[in-house]
Design an enzyme around this catalytic site. Structure first.
Site, PDB file in Angstrom:
ATOM      1  N   HIS A 374       0.799  -1.229   0.000  1.00 51.94           N
ATOM      2  CA  HIS A 374       0.000   0.000   0.000  1.00 51.94           C
ATOM      3  C   HIS A 374       0.827   1.272   0.000  1.00 51.94           C
ATOM      4  O   HIS A 374       0.259   2.359   0.144  1.00 51.94           O
ATOM      5  CB  HIS A 374      -0.923   0.052   1.215  1.00 51.94           C
ATOM      6  N   LYS A 565      -8.444  13.886   4.136  1.00 51.75           N
ATOM      7  CA  LYS A 565      -7.583  12.701   4.165  1.00 51.75           C
ATOM      8  C   LYS A 565      -6.570  12.933   5.275  1.00 51.75           C
ATOM      9  O   LYS A 565      -6.527  14.023   5.850  1.00 51.75           O
ATOM     10  CB  LYS A 565      -6.862  12.531   2.825  1.00 51.75           C
ATOM     11  N   ARG A 566      -5.755  11.908   5.613  1.00 50.47           N
ATOM     12  CA  ARG A 566      -4.710  12.148   6.604  1.00 50.47           C
ATOM     13  C   ARG A 566      -3.844  13.341   6.176  1.00 50.47           C
ATOM     14  O   ARG A 566      -3.666  13.594   4.985  1.00 50.47           O
ATOM     15  CB  ARG A 566      -3.825  10.898   6.754  1.00 50.47           C
ATOM     16  N   LYS A 571       0.835  14.595   0.680  1.00 50.94           N
ATOM     17  CA  LYS A 571      -0.525  14.859   0.205  1.00 50.94           C
ATOM     18  C   LYS A 571      -0.735  16.351  -0.070  1.00 50.94           C
ATOM     19  O   LYS A 571      -1.702  16.748  -0.696  1.00 50.94           O
ATOM     20  CB  LYS A 571      -1.545  14.352   1.213  1.00 50.94           C
ATOM     21  N   THR A 673      -8.441   6.467  -2.204  1.00 48.31           N
ATOM     22  CA  THR A 673      -9.786   5.929  -2.353  1.00 48.31           C
ATOM     23  C   THR A 673     -10.802   7.044  -2.114  1.00 48.31           C
ATOM     24  O   THR A 673     -11.914   7.004  -2.638  1.00 48.31           O
ATOM     25  CB  THR A 673     -10.055   4.777  -1.361  1.00 48.31           C
ATOM     26  N   LYS A 677     -14.480   8.219  -3.888  1.00 56.51           N
ATOM     27  CA  LYS A 677     -15.728   8.511  -3.168  1.00 56.51           C
ATOM     28  C   LYS A 677     -16.254   9.899  -3.526  1.00 56.51           C
ATOM     29  O   LYS A 677     -17.460  10.106  -3.686  1.00 56.51           O
ATOM     30  CB  LYS A 677     -15.500   8.392  -1.657  1.00 56.51           C
TER      31      LYS A 677
HETATM   32  C1  7GP Z   1      -2.875   3.818   1.885  1.00 56.87           C
HETATM   33  C2  7GP Z   1      -2.281   4.560   0.717  1.00 56.87           C
HETATM   34  O1  7GP Z   1      -1.563   5.684   1.180  1.00 56.87           O
HETATM   35  C3  7GP Z   1      -3.412   5.003  -0.200  1.00 56.87           C
HETATM   36  O2  7GP Z   1      -2.893   5.629  -1.337  1.00 56.87           O
HETATM   37  C4  7GP Z   1      -4.242   3.795  -0.599  1.00 56.87           C
HETATM   38  O3  7GP Z   1      -5.374   4.194  -1.307  1.00 56.87           O
HETATM   39  C5  7GP Z   1      -4.699   3.036   0.638  1.00 56.87           C
HETATM   40  O4  7GP Z   1      -3.583   2.671   1.418  1.00 56.87           O
HETATM   41  C6  7GP Z   1      -5.436   1.768   0.290  1.00 56.87           C
HETATM   42  O5  7GP Z   1      -4.694   0.992  -0.598  1.00 56.87           O
HETATM   43  N1  7GP Z   1      -1.852   3.389   2.815  1.00 56.87           N
HETATM   44  C7  7GP Z   1      -2.114   3.363   4.125  1.00 56.87           C
HETATM   45  O6  7GP Z   1      -3.180   3.697   4.588  1.00 56.87           O
HETATM   46  C8  7GP Z   1      -1.039   2.889   4.985  1.00 56.87           C
HETATM   47  O7  7GP Z   1      -1.160   2.824   6.161  1.00 56.87           O
HETATM   48  C9  7GP Z   1       1.164   2.151   5.195  1.00 56.87           C
HETATM   49  O8  7GP Z   1       0.084   2.520   4.370  1.00 56.87           O
HETATM   50  C10 7GP Z   1       1.394   0.697   5.137  1.00 56.87           C
END
Ligand code: 7GP
Length: 831
Positions: A374, A565-566, A571, A673, A677
């Protein structure tokens, strides 16, 4: 609600069972019963919480019925089952979603109305389980929804954190974290299963002995023992009978008392040991990067993985099949590297505990697991310091070494003269103090590796996991993320959902591609009117919510420009702010300028230890304070920070957006994501060619997407060519004016020091290339404003966005996982 099978029409006449009946009358009776027998209350003295609990139990009864039948069906048919292993789940409020899945929204509303109660007020009372940080956890929840809706046998395994993601308060513009006490009032959606519990051992040492058959056996003399107890939450498919299982583990002491301590008279010491055990599932780590080196985090990961695998083995034993066929029963997905210790744990269970030989066990293990990555951010690639790993999991370290030895031996045959490559591939990073690289373990220990958007998958194979791509190109797959249209359209935006159903019938709710039928209506003035009306209602609702919460009056007619978003530098919420400050400067210099009114909204949490992200929140609020009270703005510019962004808040934010900000530095957002939405709710996107934006733009058409900025390759080249942000600052007067205003303390009551770290970073290094993209972004925002001035054009673009979002349903994503990675098929549960 869109017109779908509503109970009152479909249930045959005659008395209904109070625990299964779906008519308004039966629901009302069941609600009153539960109010009395579960809450011990009668309507006149019931609190909001009593009503919420009583209604939730009413709905739960109806779910349990289907749940039990689903389990029976799976037991009879013994289908291949997906096990989604994820340290995080962000399901959002359960009650409304379950009403929707059961098709009893209208009947419930009617039942409550008969008692003088308002369903929405009750729904609003729910405290959501914040068992995740952001995208990754929310994706897991969307996937659970789609798995059930597609009638795929599936179990979601995770951790029942007692404290989820922190609550965010804003004080004096700063983020302040408070603890999330989501379990305070109890949780009507979970069923505790004291009988489903497993021992989890840690620490100690291993002994290698030869048994009476001359076989080498390993005994793990552990130092500590915990117990994991299952808490089950039903996950109902939409419009089907299937109800799957989310099984979360809570850590408890293996024995209520440590009897050796107790016998010595240390009662309190014995109890303390119990308390210590419970800390394992106490709290979710709030970073969305890895918390490398945190012992408790490693314990959490091992704890939930070990319980889950033991549970899978228990279920497997009931099938009577030989253990070497474990992988024929289960497809286990590793949601990022957090559960990757599963590779070593399954080997341990199969070899040490069940006596399989290594090769057989390895064959089963590799065919069981697949790995989803991810993120490409180097700081988020998990690696565990070897000394810590050895201390907590001594046996697993031996197993990892053995996996690595065999793997590297093969690689030396393949690359005889390339020791540097062997070192790069190794599961062990030899840099002192040495590390276990979890992404490497996941890549070696599974049969598939996937990224979450096309661009991300390409970058994964050419950068972070390039060496693995070189050896196993066929192991790499793309699985572009998706989102559930049930929660994020039907629940979040009932007005738009009704309009869609009226235009298209209700088939789109389970087959989102059918939205394409809207294309023919994009230019229809009457339809456009109703479209705008639906949007305006959601904007007014959000405005009202914010006014009630913070006293911010915002105009629903203004352009709602939203970034939610975070908070993270990649970002680039601060790029958005540079645009806001630029608009502010323009209006200050030309107060009579004819610009469309804009409300710029931000929402999101910063990791508590991430100082720059917290400073960005402060800057948003500081800019808001000045802009919102400057009479020169004449309500043409407003800035609002929406506090405590979570799934519930998100559901009221997406439908209200006109413009969706997806402005990360190209190459850094794996997918996103939220972008899907927003677009699904008729917002237009201003965005870079990053993550799934690329595919969204392709799908909706370049004319219906506001694109700006460097692409991923250009970003790499820009950095490589000796990027000098200061030169850009000097060259662009608007940019300079915006930066100077921030640096000079205009938004800090004259304090020129407050935002200095942020400004210094932008002018000195600017790792995320804000200044490189600033001009393109601001010019693109001007094009947004032009489009907004023409409502027919804007609305046409919005309709086409929704019409072409079909492929971003998580149903499509899950269907692809089922076909290409899991090799599982639906198992229909009959009503
Ligand atoms: C997130 C990604 O930053 C985001 O771009 C993606 O849409 C989402 O996962 C689902 O695939 N990553 C995280 O939330 C995260 O914690 C660290 O990544 C492992």
């Amino acid at each position: 609600m869109p017109a779908r099978k509503q109970s009152s029409g479909t249930v045959p006449p005659g008395p209904e069972h109070t625990r299964t009946g779906l008519s308004a009358e039966t629901l009302r009776q069941a609600f009153l019963d539960n109010l009395f027998y579960i809450q011990g209350r009668f309507p006149e003295i019931a609190t909001d919480d009593d009503r919420y609990q009583a209604l939730s139990y009413t709905v739960r009864d109806r779910l349990l019925h289907r749940w039990v039948r689903t389990i029976q069906a799976y037991k009879e048919r013994d289908p291949r089952t997906v096990c989604y292993l994820s340290a995080e789940y962000l399901p959002g409020p359960h009650l409304a979603n379950n009403l929707l899945s059961l098709g009893i929204v209208d009947a419930t509303r009617e039942a409550l109305r008969g008692l003088g109660l308002d369903l929405d007020a009750i729904l609003d009372h729910e405290e959501e389980p914040g068992l995740g940080n952001g995208g990754l956890g929310r994706l897991a929840a969307c996937f659970m929804d789609s798995l059930a809706t597609l009638e795929i046998p599936a179990i979601g395994y995770g951790i029942r954190y007692e404290y989820g993601i922190f609550d965010q308060k804003i004080q004096d513009g700063w983020q302040v974290e408070t603890s999330d006490t989501w379990l305070h009032y109890g949780n009507p959606w979970e069923v505790r299963r004291p009988g489903i519990c497993y021992d989890v051992r840690i620490g100690g040492r291993t002994e290698h002995v030869t048994d009476e058959h001359g076989r080498l056996r390993v005994h793990w003399r552990h130092a500590d023992l915990f117990r994991g107890v299952a808490y089950d939450t039903p996950v109902a498919g939409y419009g089907v009978e299937t109800v799957n299982l989310l099984r979360l583990w809570r850590a408890e002491a293996a024995e209520d008392f440590d009897f050796t301590v107790f016998n010595q008279g240390d009662y309190v010491g014995a109890v303390m040991r119990k308390v210590r055990s419970e800390t394992i599932s106490k709290v979710l780590y709030p970073n969305d990067e890895a918390d490398s080196g945190k012992r408790l985090r490693l314990l959490q990961q091992y704890f939930f993985v070990s319980c889950s695998l033991q549970d899978m083995l228990r279920i497997f034993a009931t099938t009577g099949r030989p253990l070497a066929e474990f992988h024929a029963k289960f497809a286990a997905q590793l949601n990022d590297t957090h559960p990757t210790i599963a590779v070593a744990e399954l080997m341990r269970l199969l070899v040490d505990e069940h006596g399989l030989d290594w090769d057989e066990a390895w064959q089963a293990t590799r065919h069981t697991f697949a790995y989803t990555n991810h993120t490409l951010l180097p700081e988020a690639l998990e690696k565990w310091p070897l000394p810590l790993f050895a201390d907590v999991l001594p046996r697993h370290l031996e197993i990892v070494y053995e996996i690595n030895r065999r793997f590297l031996d093969d690689m030396r045959l393949r690359y005889p003269d390339d020791p540097a490559r062997i070192a790069r591939l190794s599961i062990i990073d030899e840099t002192p103090p040495k590390y276990v690289r979890m992404a490497h373990l996941a890549s070696v220990g599974g049969h598939a590796i996937n990224g979450v958007a096309a661009l991300h998958t390409r970058l994964l194979g050419t950068t972070v996991l390039k060496d693995f791509h070189d050896i196993w190109p066929d192991k790499f797959q793309n699985k572009t993320n998706g989102v559930t249209p049930r929660r994020f359209l039907m629940l979040a935006n009932p007005g738009l959902a009704d309009l869609l159903t009226e235009a298209l019938g209700d088939g789109w709710t389970r087959d989102l591609e059918r939205l394409r039928g809207l294309e023919g209506l994009a230019d229809d003035p009457a339809f456009q009117d109703r479209w705008r009306q639906a949007k305006l209602i959601r904007k007014a609702a959000l405005a009202e919510r914010l006014r009630a919460g913070q006293g911010n009056a915002i105009d629903p007619a203004s352009l709602f420009d939203i970034q939610a978003k975070r908070i993270h530098e990649y970002k680039r919420q601060h790029l958005n702010l540079l645009h806001v400050v630029t608009l502010y400067n323009r209006l200050k210099h030309a107060p009579d300028a004819d610009v469309p009114a804009r409300t710029v909204l931000f929402g999101g949490k910063a990791a508590p230890g991430y100082a720059m992200a917290k400073l960005i929140i402060k800057l948003i609020n500081a800019v808001a304070e000045v802009v919102n009270r400057d009479p020169d703005m004449r309500d043409r510019l407003k800035v609002v920070f929406v506090p405590d962004y979570n799934v519930k808040v998100a559901q009221s934010v997406y439908p209200a957006a006109d413009l969706s900000e997806q402005i990360s530095t190209a190459g850094m957002e794996a997918s996103g994501t939220g972008n899907m939405k927003f677009s699904l709710n008729g917002a237009l996107t201003i965005g870079t060619l990053d993550g799934a934006n690329v595919e969204i733009r392709e799908a909706v058409g370049p004319d219906n997407f506001f694109l700006f900025g460097l692409d991923a390759d250009e970003a790499v080249r820009t950095r490589a060519a000796g990027y000098r942000p200061y030169a850009l600052y000097e060259r662009d007067p608007e940019l300079r004016a915006a930066v100077d205003l921030i640096a000079g303390g205009h938004f800090a009551h004259g304090d020129a020091g407050l935002f200095r770290p942020l400004v210094d970073h932008l002018l000195g290094r600017d790792d995320y290339l804000l200044l490189a993209d600033y001009r393109a972004y601001v010019d693109c925002q001007d094009r947004v404003a032009d489009a907004w001035r023409d409502p027919a054009r804007w609305t046409r673009m919005a309709i086409l966005n929704v019409a072409r979002m079909g492929r971003f349903s998580s149903d499509r994503a899950i269907a692809e996982y089922c076909r290409d990675i899991w090799n599982v098929a639906p198992a229909r549960v009959d009503g």
